[in-house]
Design an enzyme around this catalytic site. Structure first.
Site, PDB file in Angstrom:
ATOM      1  N   LYS A  15       0.851  -1.203   0.000  1.00  0.00           N
ATOM      2  CA  LYS A  15       0.000   0.000   0.000  1.00  0.00           C
ATOM      3  C   LYS A  15       0.880   1.245   0.000  1.00  0.00           C
ATOM      4  CE  LYS A  15      -3.895  -1.617   2.870  1.00  0.00           C
ATOM      5  NZ  LYS A  15      -4.576  -1.303   4.150  1.00  0.00           N
ATOM      6  N   ASP A  70      -9.266   2.151   6.187  1.00  0.00           N
ATOM      7  CA  ASP A  70      -9.854   0.923   6.723  1.00  0.00           C
ATOM      8  C   ASP A  70     -10.824   0.401   5.678  1.00  0.00           C
ATOM      9  OD1 ASP A  70      -9.864  -0.959   8.806  1.00  0.00           O
ATOM     10  OD2 ASP A  70     -11.777  -0.237   9.530  1.00  0.00           O
ATOM     11  N   THR A  71     -10.823  -0.922   5.498  1.00  0.00           N
ATOM     12  CA  THR A  71     -11.637  -1.538   4.445  1.00  0.00           C
ATOM     13  C   THR A  71     -12.479  -2.659   5.016  1.00  0.00           C
ATOM     14  OG1 THR A  71     -10.037  -1.037   2.716  1.00  0.00           O
ATOM     15  CG2 THR A  71     -11.506  -2.874   2.291  1.00  0.00           C
ATOM     16  N   ASP A 153     -10.499 -12.002  -1.844  1.00  0.00           N
ATOM     17  CA  ASP A 153     -10.401 -11.887  -3.310  1.00  0.00           C
ATOM     18  C   ASP A 153     -10.938 -13.110  -4.075  1.00  0.00           C
ATOM     19  OD1 ASP A 153      -9.486  -9.335  -3.347  1.00  0.00           O
ATOM     20  OD2 ASP A 153      -7.386  -9.818  -3.719  1.00  0.00           O
ATOM     21  N   HIS A 178     -12.113  -0.716  -4.643  1.00  0.00           N
ATOM     22  CA  HIS A 178     -12.492   0.189  -3.550  1.00  0.00           C
ATOM     23  C   HIS A 178     -11.306   1.042  -3.090  1.00  0.00           C
ATOM     24  CE1 HIS A 178     -11.253  -3.841  -2.650  1.00  0.00           C
ATOM     25  NE2 HIS A 178     -10.777  -3.463  -1.481  1.00  0.00           N
TER      26      HIS A 178
HETATM   27  P1  IMP Z   1      -7.640  -3.389   5.816  1.00  0.00           P
HETATM   28  O1  IMP Z   1      -8.446  -2.330   6.510  1.00  0.00           O
HETATM   29  O2  IMP Z   1      -7.104  -2.930   4.499  1.00  0.00           O
HETATM   30  O3  IMP Z   1      -6.607  -3.993   6.711  1.00  0.00           O
HETATM   31  O4  IMP Z   1      -8.669  -4.563   5.456  1.00  0.00           O
HETATM   32  C1  IMP Z   1      -9.374  -5.294   6.450  1.00  0.00           C
HETATM   33  C2  IMP Z   1      -9.709  -6.681   5.923  1.00  0.00           C
HETATM   34  O5  IMP Z   1     -10.603  -6.587   4.807  1.00  0.00           O
HETATM   35  C3  IMP Z   1      -8.512  -7.468   5.402  1.00  0.00           C
HETATM   36  O6  IMP Z   1      -7.904  -8.190   6.429  1.00  0.00           O
HETATM   37  C4  IMP Z   1      -9.158  -8.395   4.382  1.00  0.00           C
HETATM   38  O7  IMP Z   1      -9.738  -9.515   5.021  1.00  0.00           O
HETATM   39  C5  IMP Z   1     -10.273  -7.543   3.824  1.00  0.00           C
HETATM   40  N1  IMP Z   1      -9.838  -6.821   2.603  1.00  0.00           N
HETATM   41  C6  IMP Z   1      -9.453  -5.531   2.516  1.00  0.00           C
HETATM   42  N2  IMP Z   1      -9.154  -5.198   1.256  1.00  0.00           N
HETATM   43  C7  IMP Z   1      -9.352  -6.315   0.529  1.00  0.00           C
HETATM   44  C8  IMP Z   1      -9.189  -6.612  -0.859  1.00  0.00           C
HETATM   45  O8  IMP Z   1      -8.817  -5.768  -1.688  1.00  0.00           O
HETATM   46  N3  IMP Z   1      -9.481  -7.873  -1.229  1.00  0.00           N
HETATM   47  C9  IMP Z   1      -9.892  -8.841  -0.357  1.00  0.00           C
HETATM   48  N4  IMP Z   1     -10.039  -8.620   0.939  1.00  0.00           N
HETATM   49  C10 IMP Z   1      -9.772  -7.360   1.385  1.00  0.00           C
END
Ligand code: IMP
Length: 195
Positions: A15, A70-71, A153, A178
């Site tokens: 990232k 955060d995702t 994914d 996203h």
């Molecule tokens: P983070 O906030 O980017 O750490 O995402 C939190 C969690 O969401 C990760 O541990 C993954 O399980 C899931 N995640 C985030 N981005 C992706 C992606 O692009 N593909 C698949 N899973 C994702």
């Protein structure tokens, strides 16, 4: 011209590199550069809340401009779960395999397989806070496809495509993802920012 210092509150080197390449007008600093190895508690109930906690932690501790992301994966038929719990959906182990297994089990043969990945970014800059959001809509497959990428994914198929995120290479994924969209909004904002 002096570059404005900006911390990206992440430990993820991929990232970091991606963002550094897009924000050449700024000096992008990582948590490792700051010698910051604190376990920042992500205890908010929303993605935005967690992004704000991380960005504020750094700004308050070091007095620096900072952004954090955060995702989460939001599945319509599961009341938008796992959402903010995406990393630890199956428990504390953060295992992608276990998380996917639990999601497929909970969704079972449900006809509604609509889902979206959503990324929130919180930016603290010169005393102000801004939030950016990126969404990628799609659906949850019945079983895993592909072995690229990470997290969910292999079971996520973006709308308009006939393959999962795990069957795409990184550049293909990041143009529609996203995180890619949220970062694009952040980059546009910062590249037009004057100080
Ligand atoms: P983070 O906030 O980017 O750490 O995402 C939190 C969690 O969401 C990760 O541990 C993954 O399980 C899931 N995640 C985030 N981005 C992706 C992606 O692009 N593909 C698949 N899973 C994702």
């Amino acid at each position: 011209m002096n570059k404005l210092k900006l911390v990206f509150a992440t430990n993820n080197q991929n990232k970091l590199k991606e963002v550094q390449a897009m924000l050449t007008n700024f000096e992008i600093i990582s948590l490792a550069d700051l010698n910051c190895f604190d376990d920042i508690p992500e205890i908010a109930e929303t993605l935005e809340g967690n992004a704000i906690i991380k960005a504020n932690f750094i700004t308050e501790k070091y007095g620096l401009n900072c952004f954090a992301d955060d995702t989460g994966l939001e599945v319509e038929a599961l009341n938008n779960e796992p959402g903010v719990f995406s990393a630890r959906y199956a428990g504390g182990t953060n295992s992608a395999e276990e998380n996917m297994k639990k999601l497929l089990k909970n969704l079972s043969n449900n006809f509604n397989r609509k889902a979206q990945f959503r990324t929130a970014i919180a930016l603290n800059i010169q005393g102000k806070q801004f939030i950016f959001e990126g969404i990628c809509k799609g659906s949850i497959l019945k079983k895993k496809q592909g072995d690229k990428g990470f997290g969910y994914d292999p079971i996520f198929m973006p709308a308009g495509f006939n393959k999962s995120f795990a069957e795409m290479n990184m550049s293909e994924k990041s143009t529609i993802s996203h995180r890619g969209k949220a970062i694009e909004k952040l980059v546009t904002f910062l590249n037009n920012y004057t100080w």
